[in-house]
Design a protein around this motif. Structure first.
Motif, PDB file in Angstrom:
ATOM      1  N   SER A 154       0.805  -1.232   0.000  1.00 18.87           N
ATOM      2  CA  SER A 154       0.000   0.000   0.000  1.00 18.87           C
ATOM      3  C   SER A 154       0.838   1.281   0.000  1.00 18.87           C
ATOM      4  O   SER A 154       0.396   2.305  -0.499  1.00 18.87           O
ATOM      5  CB  SER A 154      -0.945   0.006   1.202  1.00 18.87           C
ATOM      6  OG  SER A 154      -0.203  -0.024   2.410  1.00 18.87           O
ATOM      7  N   ASP A 155       2.053   1.226   0.510  1.00 23.02           N
ATOM      8  CA  ASP A 155       2.886   2.425   0.589  1.00 23.02           C
ATOM      9  C   ASP A 155       3.952   2.498  -0.508  1.00 23.02           C
ATOM     10  O   ASP A 155       4.870   3.315  -0.437  1.00 23.02           O
ATOM     11  CB  ASP A 155       3.556   2.506   1.965  1.00 23.02           C
ATOM     12  CG  ASP A 155       4.473   1.317   2.245  1.00 23.02           C
ATOM     13  OD1 ASP A 155       4.439   0.325   1.483  1.00 23.02           O
ATOM     14  OD2 ASP A 155       5.230   1.378   3.237  1.00 23.02           O
ATOM     15  N   TRP A 156       3.828   1.675  -1.531  1.00 22.30           N
ATOM     16  CA  TRP A 156       4.877   1.570  -2.541  1.00 22.30           C
ATOM     17  C   TRP A 156       5.242   2.908  -3.183  1.00 22.30           C
ATOM     18  O   TRP A 156       6.423   3.238  -3.331  1.00 22.30           O
ATOM     19  CB  TRP A 156       4.515   0.541  -3.603  1.00 22.30           C
ATOM     20  CG  TRP A 156       5.607   0.378  -4.618  1.00 22.30           C
ATOM     21  CD1 TRP A 156       5.571   0.664  -5.940  1.00 22.30           C
ATOM     22  CD2 TRP A 156       6.933  -0.097  -4.356  1.00 22.30           C
ATOM     23  NE1 TRP A 156       6.769   0.398  -6.533  1.00 22.30           N
ATOM     24  CE2 TRP A 156       7.630  -0.065  -5.573  1.00 22.30           C
ATOM     25  CE3 TRP A 156       7.608  -0.531  -3.217  1.00 22.30           C
ATOM     26  CZ2 TRP A 156       8.969  -0.462  -5.695  1.00 22.30           C
ATOM     27  CZ3 TRP A 156       8.932  -0.926  -3.320  1.00 22.30           C
ATOM     28  CH2 TRP A 156       9.593  -0.889  -4.551  1.00 22.30           C
ATOM     29  N   GLU A 157       4.262   3.662  -3.583  1.00 23.28           N
ATOM     30  CA  GLU A 157       4.546   4.938  -4.260  1.00 23.28           C
ATOM     31  C   GLU A 157       5.296   5.906  -3.346  1.00 23.28           C
ATOM     32  O   GLU A 157       6.078   6.721  -3.821  1.00 23.28           O
ATOM     33  CB  GLU A 157       3.265   5.580  -4.785  1.00 23.28           C
ATOM     34  CG  GLU A 157       2.672   4.865  -5.984  1.00 23.28           C
ATOM     35  CD  GLU A 157       3.639   4.721  -7.153  1.00 23.28           C
ATOM     36  OE1 GLU A 157       4.293   5.717  -7.525  1.00 23.28           O
ATOM     37  OE2 GLU A 157       3.746   3.606  -7.703  1.00 23.28           O
ATOM     38  N   GLN A 158       5.081   5.805  -2.044  1.00 26.47           N
ATOM     39  CA  GLN A 158       5.760   6.693  -1.099  1.00 26.47           C
ATOM     40  C   GLN A 158       7.193   6.245  -0.806  1.00 26.47           C
ATOM     41  O   GLN A 158       8.035   7.078  -0.456  1.00 26.47           O
ATOM     42  CB  GLN A 158       4.994   6.783   0.236  1.00 26.47           C
ATOM     43  CG  GLN A 158       3.653   7.495   0.143  1.00 26.47           C
ATOM     44  CD  GLN A 158       2.570   6.654  -0.501  1.00 26.47           C
ATOM     45  OE1 GLN A 158       2.437   5.462  -0.223  1.00 26.47           O
ATOM     46  NE2 GLN A 158       1.799   7.258  -1.394  1.00 26.47           N
ATOM     47  N   ILE A 159       7.484   4.963  -0.930  1.00 28.14           N
ATOM     48  CA  ILE A 159       8.804   4.473  -0.512  1.00 28.14           C
ATOM     49  C   ILE A 159       9.712   4.030  -1.650  1.00 28.14           C
ATOM     50  O   ILE A 159      10.901   3.791  -1.431  1.00 28.14           O
ATOM     51  CB  ILE A 159       8.663   3.314   0.500  1.00 28.14           C
ATOM     52  CG1 ILE A 159       8.061   2.081  -0.172  1.00 28.14           C
ATOM     53  CG2 ILE A 159       7.866   3.737   1.720  1.00 28.14           C
ATOM     54  CD1 ILE A 159       8.255   0.798   0.617  1.00 28.14           C
ATOM     55  N   LYS A 160       9.209   3.924  -2.868  1.00 25.86           N
ATOM     56  CA  LYS A 160       9.990   3.308  -3.947  1.00 25.86           C
ATOM     57  C   LYS A 160      11.300   4.040  -4.245  1.00 25.86           C
ATOM     58  O   LYS A 160      12.317   3.398  -4.520  1.00 25.86           O
ATOM     59  CB  LYS A 160       9.161   3.130  -5.212  1.00 25.86           C
ATOM     60  CG  LYS A 160       8.769   4.412  -5.908  1.00 25.86           C
ATOM     61  CD  LYS A 160       7.919   4.114  -7.133  1.00 25.86           C
ATOM     62  CE  LYS A 160       7.526   5.393  -7.826  1.00 25.86           C
ATOM     63  NZ  LYS A 160       6.646   5.122  -8.969  1.00 25.86           N
TER      64      LYS A 160
END
Length: 152
Positions: free
Chosen positions: A79-85
């Motif tokens: 769920s947080d991929w876009e924030q952590i990639k």
């Protein structure tokens, strides 16, 4: 000399990660340890982070870069991929060049040249395609290179 050519005098860059510069690519085969797991390449390490389930991550451990990319396209993203990639990519790139003295020296040997991940597969986030793109991978490589130069 034309006005166009004057713009490039003294400007040095590496604009593709092929041939002698293939080592800059995430598809380059070189073991990298990330979060206690050894992957055979950076692409596999990066794609594995798209999921949080350990069993799904195991599928990436020995994957070739192409297999990892293909598998990474089919997983349900955390769920947080876009924030952590971006941070994940930076951490994995840093690991690659700090865990291998040979690769570290090759990266340092690029001097102050601008590193651009030019591509033909329309990746305008990590690279540049047809002159357009954010070149996030190239910028991360240059940041890591600076850290290595400064002994950070």
């Amino acid at each position: 000399m034309s006005k166009w050519n004057l713009c490039f005098v003294g400007w040095k860059m590496i604009n593709e990660f092929r041939g002698k510069y293939f080592f800059l690519s995430n598809f380059y085969i070189s073991d990298v340890e990330y979060e206690g797991i050894i992957y055979t390449n950076n692409e596999a390490a990066f794609q594995a982070q798209k999921v949080t389930d350990y069993r799904h991550q195991q599928e990436f451990w020995l994957a070739t870069p192409s297999e990892a990319k293909r598998l990474g396209r089919s997983v349900e993203l955390r769920s947080d991929w876009e924030q952590i990639k971006d941070e994940v990519m930076e951490d994995i790139v840093r690991a690659k060049f700090t865990q291998s003295e040979e690769l570290k020296n090759k990266l340092l040997a690029t001097g102050d040249e601008e590193l651009i991940e030019a591509n033909t597969w329309n990746d305008t986030y990590w690279g540049v395609c047809r002159g357009r793109g954010l070149n996030k991978l190239g910028k991360i490589l240059m940041k890591v290179r600076e850290e290595l130069k400064n002994g950070v």
